[in-house]
Design a protein around this motif. Structure first.
Motif, PDB file in Angstrom:
ATOM      1  N   PRO A   1       0.812  -1.218   0.000  1.00 49.77           N
ATOM      2  CA  PRO A   1       0.000   0.000   0.000  1.00 49.77           C
ATOM      3  C   PRO A   1       0.841   1.261   0.000  1.00 49.77           C
ATOM      4  N   VAL A   2       0.302   2.303  -0.576  1.00 53.24           N
ATOM      5  CA  VAL A   2       0.990   3.593  -0.622  1.00 53.24           C
ATOM      6  C   VAL A   2       1.045   4.197   0.779  1.00 53.24           C
ATOM      7  N   ASP A   3       2.212   4.661   1.171  1.00 49.27           N
ATOM      8  CA  ASP A   3       2.361   5.400   2.428  1.00 49.27           C
ATOM      9  C   ASP A   3       2.041   6.863   2.118  1.00 49.27           C
ATOM     10  N   ARG A   4       0.804   7.247   2.326  1.00 49.80           N
ATOM     11  CA  ARG A   4       0.354   8.580   1.911  1.00 49.80           C
ATOM     12  C   ARG A   4       1.020   9.692   2.716  1.00 49.80           C
ATOM     13  N   ASN A   5       1.320   9.441   3.974  1.00 46.59           N
ATOM     14  CA  ASN A   5       1.995  10.462   4.778  1.00 46.59           C
ATOM     15  C   ASN A   5       3.407  10.708   4.260  1.00 46.59           C
ATOM     16  N   LEU A   6       4.121   9.626   3.976  1.00 45.38           N
ATOM     17  CA  LEU A   6       5.477   9.761   3.464  1.00 45.38           C
ATOM     18  C   LEU A   6       5.465  10.416   2.085  1.00 45.38           C
ATOM     19  N   ARG A   7       4.541   9.977   1.243  1.00 46.12           N
ATOM     20  CA  ARG A   7       4.440  10.574  -0.094  1.00 46.12           C
ATOM     21  C   ARG A   7       4.097  12.059  -0.003  1.00 46.12           C
ATOM     22  N   GLY A   8       3.175  12.396   0.896  1.00 40.62           N
ATOM     23  CA  GLY A   8       2.796  13.793   1.048  1.00 40.62           C
ATOM     24  C   GLY A   8       3.961  14.653   1.505  1.00 40.62           C
ATOM     25  N   ALA A   9       4.749  14.125   2.438  1.00 40.22           N
ATOM     26  CA  ALA A   9       5.911  14.877   2.923  1.00 40.22           C
ATOM     27  C   ALA A   9       6.917  15.103   1.801  1.00 40.22           C
ATOM     28  N   PHE A  10       7.136  14.081   0.988  1.00 44.67           N
ATOM     29  CA  PHE A  10       8.074  14.205  -0.126  1.00 44.67           C
ATOM     30  C   PHE A  10       7.586  15.215  -1.159  1.00 44.67           C
ATOM     31  N   LEU A  11       6.337  15.087  -1.613  1.00 47.96           N
ATOM     32  CA  LEU A  11       5.829  15.973  -2.658  1.00 47.96           C
ATOM     33  C   LEU A  11       5.717  17.414  -2.158  1.00 47.96           C
ATOM     34  N   ASP A  12       5.401  17.601  -0.860  1.00 51.55           N
ATOM     35  CA  ASP A  12       5.384  18.959  -0.304  1.00 51.55           C
ATOM     36  C   ASP A  12       6.778  19.576  -0.368  1.00 51.55           C
ATOM     37  N   ARG A  13       7.774  18.774  -0.058  1.00 51.42           N
ATOM     38  CA  ARG A  13       9.150  19.275  -0.082  1.00 51.42           C
ATOM     39  C   ARG A  13       9.575  19.619  -1.508  1.00 51.42           C
ATOM     40  N   VAL A  14       9.197  18.774  -2.461  1.00 52.66           N
ATOM     41  CA  VAL A  14       9.513  19.065  -3.857  1.00 52.66           C
ATOM     42  C   VAL A  14       8.830  20.358  -4.296  1.00 52.66           C
ATOM     43  N   ARG A  15       7.583  20.516  -3.901  1.00 57.97           N
ATOM     44  CA  ARG A  15       6.834  21.723  -4.284  1.00 57.97           C
ATOM     45  C   ARG A  15       7.502  22.976  -3.708  1.00 57.97           C
ATOM     46  N   GLU A  16       7.970  22.905  -2.478  1.00 57.80           N
ATOM     47  CA  GLU A  16       8.665  24.049  -1.874  1.00 57.80           C
ATOM     48  C   GLU A  16       9.945  24.374  -2.642  1.00 57.80           C
ATOM     49  N   ASN A  17      10.670  23.353  -3.054  1.00 61.24           N
ATOM     50  CA  ASN A  17      11.896  23.588  -3.819  1.00 61.24           C
ATOM     51  C   ASN A  17      11.595  24.174  -5.197  1.00 61.24           C
ATOM     52  N   ILE A  18      10.485  23.753  -5.792  1.00 60.58           N
ATOM     53  CA  ILE A  18      10.083  24.333  -7.081  1.00 60.58           C
ATOM     54  C   ILE A  18       9.811  25.828  -6.913  1.00 60.58           C
ATOM     55  N   ASP A  19       9.154  26.185  -5.828  1.00 61.89           N
ATOM     56  CA  ASP A  19       8.845  27.602  -5.577  1.00 61.89           C
ATOM     57  C   ASP A  19      10.122  28.431  -5.411  1.00 61.89           C
ATOM     58  N   ARG A  20      11.214  27.792  -4.979  1.00 59.71           N
ATOM     59  CA  ARG A  20      12.489  28.491  -4.773  1.00 59.71           C
ATOM     60  C   ARG A  20      13.441  28.329  -5.962  1.00 59.71           C
ATOM     61  N   ALA A  21      12.994  27.654  -7.005  1.00 60.79           N
ATOM     62  CA  ALA A  21      13.893  27.303  -8.109  1.00 60.79           C
ATOM     63  C   ALA A  21      14.626  28.512  -8.661  1.00 60.79           C
ATOM     64  N   GLU A  22      15.935  28.338  -8.867  1.00 59.72           N
ATOM     65  CA  GLU A  22      16.779  29.418  -9.357  1.00 59.72           C
ATOM     66  C   GLU A  22      16.743  29.508 -10.877  1.00 59.72           C
ATOM     67  N   PRO A  23      16.960  30.686 -11.442  1.00 60.16           N
ATOM     68  CA  PRO A  23      17.080  30.803 -12.898  1.00 60.16           C
ATOM     69  C   PRO A  23      18.172  29.880 -13.420  1.00 60.16           C
ATOM     70  N   GLY A  24      17.906  29.248 -14.544  1.00 56.33           N
ATOM     71  CA  GLY A  24      18.861  28.306 -15.112  1.00 56.33           C
ATOM     72  C   GLY A  24      18.644  26.881 -14.653  1.00 56.33           C
ATOM     73  N   SER A  25      17.704  26.654 -13.724  1.00 62.16           N
ATOM     74  CA  SER A  25      17.399  25.301 -13.266  1.00 62.16           C
ATOM     75  C   SER A  25      16.263  24.709 -14.100  1.00 62.16           C
ATOM     76  N   LEU A  26      16.159  23.399 -14.073  1.00 60.47           N
ATOM     77  CA  LEU A  26      15.084  22.735 -14.822  1.00 60.47           C
ATOM     78  C   LEU A  26      13.719  23.085 -14.260  1.00 60.47           C
ATOM     79  N   ALA A  27      13.605  23.150 -12.943  1.00 60.57           N
ATOM     80  CA  ALA A  27      12.309  23.467 -12.333  1.00 60.57           C
ATOM     81  C   ALA A  27      11.848  24.869 -12.711  1.00 60.57           C
ATOM     82  N   ALA A  28      12.784  25.787 -12.878  1.00 54.80           N
ATOM     83  CA  ALA A  28      12.401  27.140 -13.303  1.00 54.80           C
ATOM     84  C   ALA A  28      11.825  27.110 -14.710  1.00 54.80           C
ATOM     85  N   ARG A  29      12.365  26.264 -15.569  1.00 54.39           N
ATOM     86  CA  ARG A  29      11.836  26.140 -16.917  1.00 54.39           C
ATOM     87  C   ARG A  29      10.467  25.476 -16.901  1.00 54.39           C
ATOM     88  N   LEU A  30      10.241  24.563 -15.984  1.00 50.50           N
ATOM     89  CA  LEU A  30       8.930  23.918 -15.878  1.00 50.50           C
ATOM     90  C   LEU A  30       7.863  24.931 -15.524  1.00 50.50           C
TER      91      LEU A  30
END
Length: 440
Positions: free
Chosen positions: A218-247
């Motif tokens: 089964p999917v560990d929804r708490n763990l998945r949520g913590a991971f995707l939240d962290r990724v989303r925060e990093n996307i919001d901070r993405a620097e110019p020239g990064s792949l996430a900034a282009r996304l």
């Protein structure tokens, strides 16, 4: 047992042999994160060599059509002819979906809304956003200079640490290499600030360990949520020239955290291929010498021989052992039909390493990537192919080419793990990256 289609199916004895010598060893290695024990056993038992011989034998006996497996409890057909690989991959997503049950079950653990497993109405927009960021079809990414800078910073830190460690402490093993590559991946995806964000990688690795079991765990929804939240925060901070900034350029990009989660996951396979490429470059031969010379003399962003070396690493030792497409309707082949809902399996090592099809099957032959020969072989698909092919098929070789240049530029690098020397005209069918070690 499911109903046998009009295409000839395997006998019970053949199915048993396929399960024991082809499918089970492939699963044991780990589809989402590699298992050291599985990789060690694969190399020790020459499982990749058996895959080639077994599938060649089945093609000689049954013909070119995909071969349905009986008595497996799942509609499965093995692809046996190279031209059918191209048909499957170019016929994506209809009638051959890239998101079969096993793949959806695995990827749902950490990227439930990724483009690869998205439903038809959501997939085009998500795929377009990925292509905007990763720039497939362009040998030099628009942010190549930025990527090269990130690579140089991480590689120089690694070389310095190895040289200062001295003696055995200065050995470059998989643990040390993958730690550097993870930091590099985070820098390229988000920017320099993410180099030290080990927690994001740790969360993803835990989720990938569960994903190895696909829908059986089964999917560990708490763990998945913590991971995707962290990724989303990093996307919001993405620097110019990064792949996430282009996304973030297309305002309608949907579920960006799931798309970036897939990039971070895929970079791990890139690390494996890069470490094996390093083993190739510490061997001997004219092609190796030419690639090393490029590393030591070329200061620009275009390194075709090193890019080709990475592609050869993936051809020789595929990081995706099996490519899966699931039919959405009944499909017609040369001598019959195969019903809807069948999972078509493309065993990469069979098509990449069959000496009956490729004169260079077991050789290091980077020239096939510069003279068009690889492109003319429909069964050679190191980064898949077609509408669901890897959108980073140019970005990954580019990034790794810079890393190989920096590591080779750090001084003479030698393989010190005690394994047999690689002979570039007769390479082993498996290369266990967990066991490789290098030293300056």
């Amino acid at each position: 047992m499911y109903p046998v289609t009009t295409c000839e199916a395997t006998s019970l004895a053949e199915t048993t042999r396929l399960l024991s010598s082809v499918l089970l060893p492939t699963v044991a290695r780990g589809a989402i994160v590699r298992r050291p024990v599985g990789e060690t056993l694969a190399a020790a038992t020459e499982s990749d060599r058996r895959i080639v011989s077994v599938l060649r034998e089945l093609r000689e006996r049954h013909g070119d059509d995909p071969l349905p497996l009986s008595y497996t409890g799942r509609r499965i057909a093995l692809v046996l002819a190279p031209e059918d690989v191209r048909r499957l991959l170019e016929g994506t997503p209809e009638p051959f979906s890239p998101g079969g049950a096993e793949k959806r079950g695995a990827l749902s653990h950490f990227q439930p809304h990724g483009a690869l497993v998205s439903e038809h109405r959501s997939r085009p927009e998500r795929r377009r956003a990925n292509e905007e960021a990763l720039a497939p079809g362009r040998l030099l990414h628009p942010d190549a200079d930025s990527i090269a800078g990130h690579v140089h910073a991480e590689a120089q830190a690694l070389v310095l640490a190895l040289r200062n460690a001295g003696s055995r402490g200065g050995e470059l093993d998989w643990s040390r290499f993958s730690e550097t590559f993870d930091a590099l991946a985070r820098r390229v995806v988000f920017g320099s600030f993410a180099a030290g964000d080990r927690r994001t990688t740790e969360l993803l690795r835990a989720l990938r360990g569960r994903a190895n079991w696909s829908y059986l765990l089964p999917v560990d929804r708490n763990l998945r949520g913590a991971f995707l939240d962290r990724v989303r925060e990093n996307i919001d901070r993405a620097e110019p020239g990064s792949l996430a900034a282009r996304l973030g350029r297309p305002e309608s990009a949907e579920r960006p955290e799931d798309q970036v989660a897939h990039w971070l996951f895929a970079f791990d396979a890139s690390a494996i291929a890069a470490f094996r490429a390093l083993a190739l470059l510490t061997s001997s031969g004219s092609a190796v010498e030419a690639a090393r010379a490029e590393a030591l003399t070329e200061e620009g962003t275009d390194l075709p021989l090193l890019r080709a070396t990475l592609r050869e690493s993936v051809r020789l030792w595929p990081t995706t052992p099996v490519v899966i497409r699931e039919s959405t309707r009944e499909t017609t082949w040369r001598n019959g039909t195969i019903e809807a809902g069948t999972a078509f399996l493309v065993m990469s090592s069979y098509f990449h390493r069959d000496p009956a099809q490729l004169s260079y099957a077991d050789a290091f032959e980077p020239g096939i990537w510069t003279d068009g020969r690889a492109e003319g072989e429909p069964g050679i698909v190191p980064f898949s192919h077609g509408p669901a092919g890897c959108p980073a098929s140019d970005l990954v070789p580019l990034t790794v080419s810079y890393l190989l240049r920096s590591l080779l530029g750090g001084g003479p690098l030698h393989r010190v793990d005690g394994g047999l020397p690689l002979h570039t005209r007769e390479l082993p069918d498996s290369l266990n990256h967990f066991g490789l070690r290098f030293s300056y």
